[in-house]
Design an enzyme around this catalytic site. Structure first.
Site, PDB file in Angstrom:
ATOM      1  N   THR A  42      35.337   9.271  44.583  1.00  0.00           N
ATOM      2  CA  THR A  42      34.715   8.613  45.732  1.00  0.00           C
ATOM      3  C   THR A  42      35.751   8.099  46.718  1.00  0.00           C
ATOM      4  O   THR A  42      35.630   8.302  47.931  1.00  0.00           O
ATOM      5  CB  THR A  42      33.827   7.448  45.260  1.00  0.00           C
ATOM      6  OG1 THR A  42      32.743   7.969  44.490  1.00  0.00           O
ATOM      7  CG2 THR A  42      33.265   6.684  46.455  1.00  0.00           C
ATOM      8  N   CYS A  43      36.785   7.448  46.231  1.00  0.00           N
ATOM      9  CA  CYS A  43      37.758   6.813  47.119  1.00  0.00           C
ATOM     10  C   CYS A  43      38.385   7.818  48.074  1.00  0.00           C
ATOM     11  O   CYS A  43      38.439   7.600  49.280  1.00  0.00           O
ATOM     12  CB  CYS A  43      38.836   6.115  46.295  1.00  0.00           C
ATOM     13  SG  CYS A  43      40.081   5.293  47.308  1.00  0.00           S
ATOM     14  N   CYS A  48      37.074   5.066  50.329  1.00  0.00           N
ATOM     15  CA  CYS A  48      38.146   4.261  50.923  1.00  0.00           C
ATOM     16  C   CYS A  48      38.962   4.997  51.978  1.00  0.00           C
ATOM     17  O   CYS A  48      39.196   4.479  53.076  1.00  0.00           O
ATOM     18  CB  CYS A  48      39.101   3.767  49.846  1.00  0.00           C
ATOM     19  SG  CYS A  48      38.358   3.300  48.285  1.00  0.00           S
ATOM     20  N   LYS A  51      36.968   6.359  55.127  1.00  0.00           N
ATOM     21  CA  LYS A  51      36.445   5.169  55.807  1.00  0.00           C
ATOM     22  C   LYS A  51      37.546   4.462  56.576  1.00  0.00           C
ATOM     23  O   LYS A  51      37.359   4.068  57.733  1.00  0.00           O
ATOM     24  CB  LYS A  51      35.823   4.225  54.782  1.00  0.00           C
ATOM     25  CG  LYS A  51      35.339   2.902  55.354  1.00  0.00           C
ATOM     26  CD  LYS A  51      35.134   1.896  54.251  1.00  0.00           C
ATOM     27  CE  LYS A  51      36.448   1.478  53.628  1.00  0.00           C
ATOM     28  NZ  LYS A  51      36.280   0.528  52.503  1.00  0.00           N
ATOM     29  N   TYR A 179      29.513  -4.340  51.571  1.00  0.00           N
ATOM     30  CA  TYR A 179      30.735  -3.756  52.136  1.00  0.00           C
ATOM     31  C   TYR A 179      30.423  -2.549  53.031  1.00  0.00           C
ATOM     32  O   TYR A 179      30.852  -2.474  54.179  1.00  0.00           O
ATOM     33  CB  TYR A 179      31.641  -3.222  51.029  1.00  0.00           C
ATOM     34  CG  TYR A 179      32.382  -4.185  50.158  1.00  0.00           C
ATOM     35  CD1 TYR A 179      33.763  -4.321  50.255  1.00  0.00           C
ATOM     36  CD2 TYR A 179      31.735  -4.920  49.172  1.00  0.00           C
ATOM     37  CE1 TYR A 179      34.481  -5.150  49.413  1.00  0.00           C
ATOM     38  CE2 TYR A 179      32.440  -5.761  48.322  1.00  0.00           C
ATOM     39  CZ  TYR A 179      33.805  -5.872  48.453  1.00  0.00           C
ATOM     40  OH  TYR A 179      34.509  -6.700  47.615  1.00  0.00           O
ATOM     41  N   ILE A 180      29.733  -1.567  52.450  1.00  0.00           N
ATOM     42  CA  ILE A 180      29.559  -0.281  53.120  1.00  0.00           C
ATOM     43  C   ILE A 180      28.755  -0.443  54.401  1.00  0.00           C
ATOM     44  O   ILE A 180      29.081   0.154  55.436  1.00  0.00           O
ATOM     45  CB  ILE A 180      28.897   0.723  52.166  1.00  0.00           C
ATOM     46  CG1 ILE A 180      29.783   0.924  50.931  1.00  0.00           C
ATOM     47  CG2 ILE A 180      28.669   2.065  52.855  1.00  0.00           C
ATOM     48  CD1 ILE A 180      29.133   1.732  49.821  1.00  0.00           C
ATOM     49  N   GLU A 183      30.804  -2.317  57.148  1.00  0.00           N
ATOM     50  CA  GLU A 183      31.930  -1.494  57.583  1.00  0.00           C
ATOM     51  C   GLU A 183      31.462  -0.352  58.481  1.00  0.00           C
ATOM     52  O   GLU A 183      32.057  -0.096  59.540  1.00  0.00           O
ATOM     53  CB  GLU A 183      32.687  -0.953  56.368  1.00  0.00           C
ATOM     54  CG  GLU A 183      33.507  -2.027  55.669  1.00  0.00           C
ATOM     55  CD  GLU A 183      34.136  -1.561  54.381  1.00  0.00           C
ATOM     56  OE1 GLU A 183      35.109  -2.196  53.940  1.00  0.00           O
ATOM     57  OE2 GLU A 183      33.664  -0.555  53.804  1.00  0.00           O
ATOM     58  N   ARG A 200      17.721  -7.197  54.230  1.00  0.00           N
ATOM     59  CA  ARG A 200      16.558  -7.916  53.699  1.00  0.00           C
ATOM     60  C   ARG A 200      16.835  -9.386  53.420  1.00  0.00           C
ATOM     61  O   ARG A 200      15.909 -10.150  53.157  1.00  0.00           O
ATOM     62  CB  ARG A 200      16.067  -7.236  52.420  1.00  0.00           C
ATOM     63  CG  ARG A 200      17.080  -7.203  51.296  1.00  0.00           C
ATOM     64  CD  ARG A 200      16.616  -6.302  50.148  1.00  0.00           C
ATOM     65  NE  ARG A 200      17.592  -6.211  49.078  1.00  0.00           N
ATOM     66  CZ  ARG A 200      17.642  -7.031  48.042  1.00  0.00           C
ATOM     67  NH1 ARG A 200      16.774  -8.036  47.946  1.00  0.00           N
ATOM     68  NH2 ARG A 200      18.548  -6.878  47.101  1.00  0.00           N
ATOM     69  N   ARG A 206      26.680 -11.005  50.354  1.00  0.00           N
ATOM     70  CA  ARG A 206      26.315 -11.965  49.313  1.00  0.00           C
ATOM     71  C   ARG A 206      27.460 -12.098  48.310  1.00  0.00           C
ATOM     72  O   ARG A 206      28.065 -11.125  47.893  1.00  0.00           O
ATOM     73  CB  ARG A 206      25.045 -11.495  48.589  1.00  0.00           C
ATOM     74  CG  ARG A 206      24.545 -12.420  47.489  1.00  0.00           C
ATOM     75  CD  ARG A 206      23.127 -12.031  47.102  1.00  0.00           C
ATOM     76  NE  ARG A 206      23.062 -10.670  46.602  1.00  0.00           N
ATOM     77  CZ  ARG A 206      23.103 -10.322  45.311  1.00  0.00           C
ATOM     78  NH1 ARG A 206      23.241 -11.271  44.393  1.00  0.00           N
ATOM     79  NH2 ARG A 206      23.007  -9.065  44.930  1.00  0.00           N
ATOM     80  N   GLY A 263      23.871  -0.056  48.737  1.00  0.00           N
ATOM     81  CA  GLY A 263      24.585  -0.223  47.486  1.00  0.00           C
ATOM     82  C   GLY A 263      24.848   1.103  46.803  1.00  0.00           C
ATOM     83  O   GLY A 263      24.512   2.167  47.310  1.00  0.00           O
ATOM     84  N   ASP A 304      33.762   2.573  38.230  1.00  0.00           N
ATOM     85  CA  ASP A 304      32.457   2.166  38.736  1.00  0.00           C
ATOM     86  C   ASP A 304      31.313   2.515  37.796  1.00  0.00           C
ATOM     87  O   ASP A 304      30.237   1.919  37.873  1.00  0.00           O
ATOM     88  CB  ASP A 304      32.191   2.816  40.100  1.00  0.00           C
ATOM     89  CG  ASP A 304      33.093   2.271  41.194  1.00  0.00           C
ATOM     90  OD1 ASP A 304      33.994   1.469  40.878  1.00  0.00           O
ATOM     91  OD2 ASP A 304      32.907   2.660  42.363  1.00  0.00           O
ATOM     92  N   ALA A 342      38.987  -6.608  50.207  1.00  0.00           N
ATOM     93  CA  ALA A 342      38.893  -6.651  51.671  1.00  0.00           C
ATOM     94  C   ALA A 342      37.662  -5.909  52.129  1.00  0.00           C
ATOM     95  O   ALA A 342      37.199  -4.965  51.475  1.00  0.00           O
ATOM     96  CB  ALA A 342      40.142  -6.035  52.308  1.00  0.00           C
ATOM     97  N   HIS A 437      57.263 -17.785  61.930  1.00  0.00           N
ATOM     98  CA  HIS A 437      56.701 -18.066  63.250  1.00  0.00           C
ATOM     99  C   HIS A 437      57.280 -17.109  64.303  1.00  0.00           C
ATOM    100  O   HIS A 437      58.470 -16.784  64.258  1.00  0.00           O
ATOM    101  CB  HIS A 437      57.027 -19.510  63.638  1.00  0.00           C
ATOM    102  CG  HIS A 437      56.488 -19.920  64.967  1.00  0.00           C
ATOM    103  ND1 HIS A 437      55.160 -20.224  65.156  1.00  0.00           N
ATOM    104  CD2 HIS A 437      57.094 -20.058  66.174  1.00  0.00           C
ATOM    105  CE1 HIS A 437      54.976 -20.547  66.423  1.00  0.00           C
ATOM    106  NE2 HIS A 437      56.135 -20.445  67.054  1.00  0.00           N
ATOM    107  N   GLU A 442      51.181 -17.715  59.151  1.00  0.00           N
ATOM    108  CA  GLU A 442      51.840 -19.001  58.945  1.00  0.00           C
ATOM    109  C   GLU A 442      50.840 -20.139  58.778  1.00  0.00           C
ATOM    110  O   GLU A 442      51.163 -21.184  58.207  1.00  0.00           O
ATOM    111  CB  GLU A 442      52.798 -19.312  60.099  1.00  0.00           C
ATOM    112  CG  GLU A 442      52.142 -19.625  61.416  1.00  0.00           C
ATOM    113  CD  GLU A 442      53.162 -19.935  62.508  1.00  0.00           C
ATOM    114  OE1 GLU A 442      53.878 -20.945  62.382  1.00  0.00           O
ATOM    115  OE2 GLU A 442      53.234 -19.155  63.476  1.00  0.00           O
TER     116      GLU A 442
END
Length: 455
Positions: A42-43, A48, A51, A179-180, A183, A200, A206, A263, A304, A342, A437, A442
């Site tokens: 899948t990735c 991933c 995407k 996520y999906i 994104e 929904r 969530r 999902g 998964d 992320a 900086h 920072e």
């Protein structure tokens, strides 16, 4: 011991399966791996990697626009979906070939076919051959969940098909709040598509920190994405080249494409698990112990398909730990408690550790540190988008329990913060670190004022 064809047979050529096969072969095991599609799972194929390439493409519009504030004059710019898609396909092919090449370089036998469990210690290939193995590893990953049994559901595509569109729609309706969904909503909006996100529940993402959820929804709305919360589809009907979508609340929407991103589910259907006594859960996930052992002797599962923490680096870590434990004479368990993650929206967000809500639920007394500001770049470009940084700290021990960032390069920042949290860093350790900086990161080491909620 009864002779077998292989010491290890891996079903699935994704990240977890490939890592396990390579490491086991490195320990001297005779290994075979069966993959019915392309190597990388899948990735690499439909997750991933493509995407993230689409995310990059969707952000160039901002770059061209922001450049004017820095004195650049850009000429006419245009976007060609076909070019992006062709270049994406070329890169995926390259990475997939690298995956396969790495397996062969380790001496792993690769079988380009479907394989299913055929009783204890055996698998059956699509051509009817039966192969035996001392150990079997299931690493078949997951697949997109379909929207459900509503009229016109056949018109709804999933993320799999979204990567293969022949052309961009003018309007798109994205269903989901994980996520999906967020994104893809960001990707399409960034590419100029009129985008609506329907979910929904009342908020997206969530399980994430509430401040992150609220700030992301605000940012998505500012970018022109229409958010329709507490709503669901009840039917989809074709109307020429577009679709009429009926909603649970009685309203309707018109769109050119409907994408379901509600999902994913474990890809266990038809794997023959019952023939060997491999137990599954309510969603079809393979039940395993802390060493990825299933309920059947000699059969393991990672990634998964087990529905533990469904992230590529976790699948890789699980696959490696399995090979170490079974073939490397090193009993290794994977710690799923401190996994950074992320969400590559625009702006992106990243997080590691506990959300404020989860920390309170576990009984921690907290100090909360937050910073909300416009990055320096945005002050000159004129972009109104603001950054959010947040630290969740246990008041009694001063230990940093969670780090949450929304804004440019959030993933890069949180990856390094994850190292600090893994080492048990205290807020005092963050405070004692010299700031770099000027940078947005920072703020993580300069935040001193505790956040006090409004009374």
């Amino acid at each position: 011991m009864t002779a077998t064809d292989y010491d290890l047979f891996v079903i699935g050529g994704g990240s977890g399966g490939v890592r396990a096969a390579r490491i086991a072969a490195g320990y001297g095991a005779k290994v075979a791996l069966a993959e019915e599609d392309r190597y990388g799972g899948t990735c690499v194929i439909r997750g991933c990697v493509p995407k993230k390439l689409f995310v990059y493409a969707s952000r160039f519009g901002d770059e061209f626009e922001d450049a004017r504030g820095f004195g650049w004059t850009a000429g006419d710019v245009s976007f060609d979906w076909a070019t992006l898609k062709a270049n994406k396909d070329r890169e995926i092919l390259r990475i997939s070939q690298v995956y396969e090449g790495n397996l062969k370089a380790k001496g792993v036998t690769t079988l380009d076919t479907r394989a299913v469990i055929d009783g204890a210690g055996a698998v059956k290939l699509a051509d009817g051959r039966r192969v035996t193995a001392r150990t079997i590893l299931i690493a078949t990953g997951g697949r997109p969940s379909r929207y459900g049994d509503i009229p016109g559901a056949a018109h709804i595509i999933t993320s799999n098909e979204a990567f293969e569109l022949e052309k961009l729609p003018r309007r798109i309706l994205v269903c989901g709040g994980g996520y999906i969904a967020v994104e893809f909503a960001s990707i399409f909006a960034g590419l100029g598509v009129e985008t609506t996100l329907i979910h929904r529940r009342d908020k997206v993402l969530r399980g994430f920190d509430e401040d992150l959820r609220d700030a992301l929804m605000e940012a998505l709305a500012q970018r022109g994405i229409k958010l329709v919360m507490n709503e669901a589809l009840t039917g989809v009907a074709r109307d020429g080249d577009s679709f009429h979508v009926a909603l649970r609340g009685g309203g309707s929407l018109e769109t050119d494409l409907v994408l379901s991103a509600i999902g994913r589910e474990p890809a266990t259907h038809g794997l023959g698990l019952e023939t060997a006594g491999v137990r599954t859960g309510a969603k079809g996930e393979i039940i395993v112990d802390s060493f990825s052992q299933t309920t059947a002797p000699g059969i393991f599962a990672v990634g998964d398909v087990t529905d533990r923490v469904n992230l590529t680096p976790v699948a890789i870590r699980e696959g490696h730990a399995f090979a170490d434990s079974v073939f490397g004479n090193k009993r290794v368990q994977v710690d799923h408690s401190q996994v950074p993650t992320a969400v590559f929206t625009t702006p992106e967000l990243a997080t590691v550790g506990l959300s404020e809500e989860a920390a309170r639920a576990l009984g921690h007394t907290l100090d909360i540190y937050k910073a909300r500001f416009r990055p320096l770049r945005n002050t000159v470009s004129g972009r109104a988008e603001r950054m959010l940084m947040k630290l969740v700290v246990d008041r009694d021990t001063d230990r940093v329990l969670g780090c949450h960032v929304l804004g440019p390069d959030a993933a890069e920042i949180v990856q390094m913060a994850a190292v600090a949290l893994q080492l048990g860093a205290r807020k005092a350790d963050f405070d004692a670190t010299v700031a770099l900086h000027p940078s947005v990161a920072e703020e993580l080491v300069t935040m001193r004022e505790k956040w006090v909620p409004a009374s």
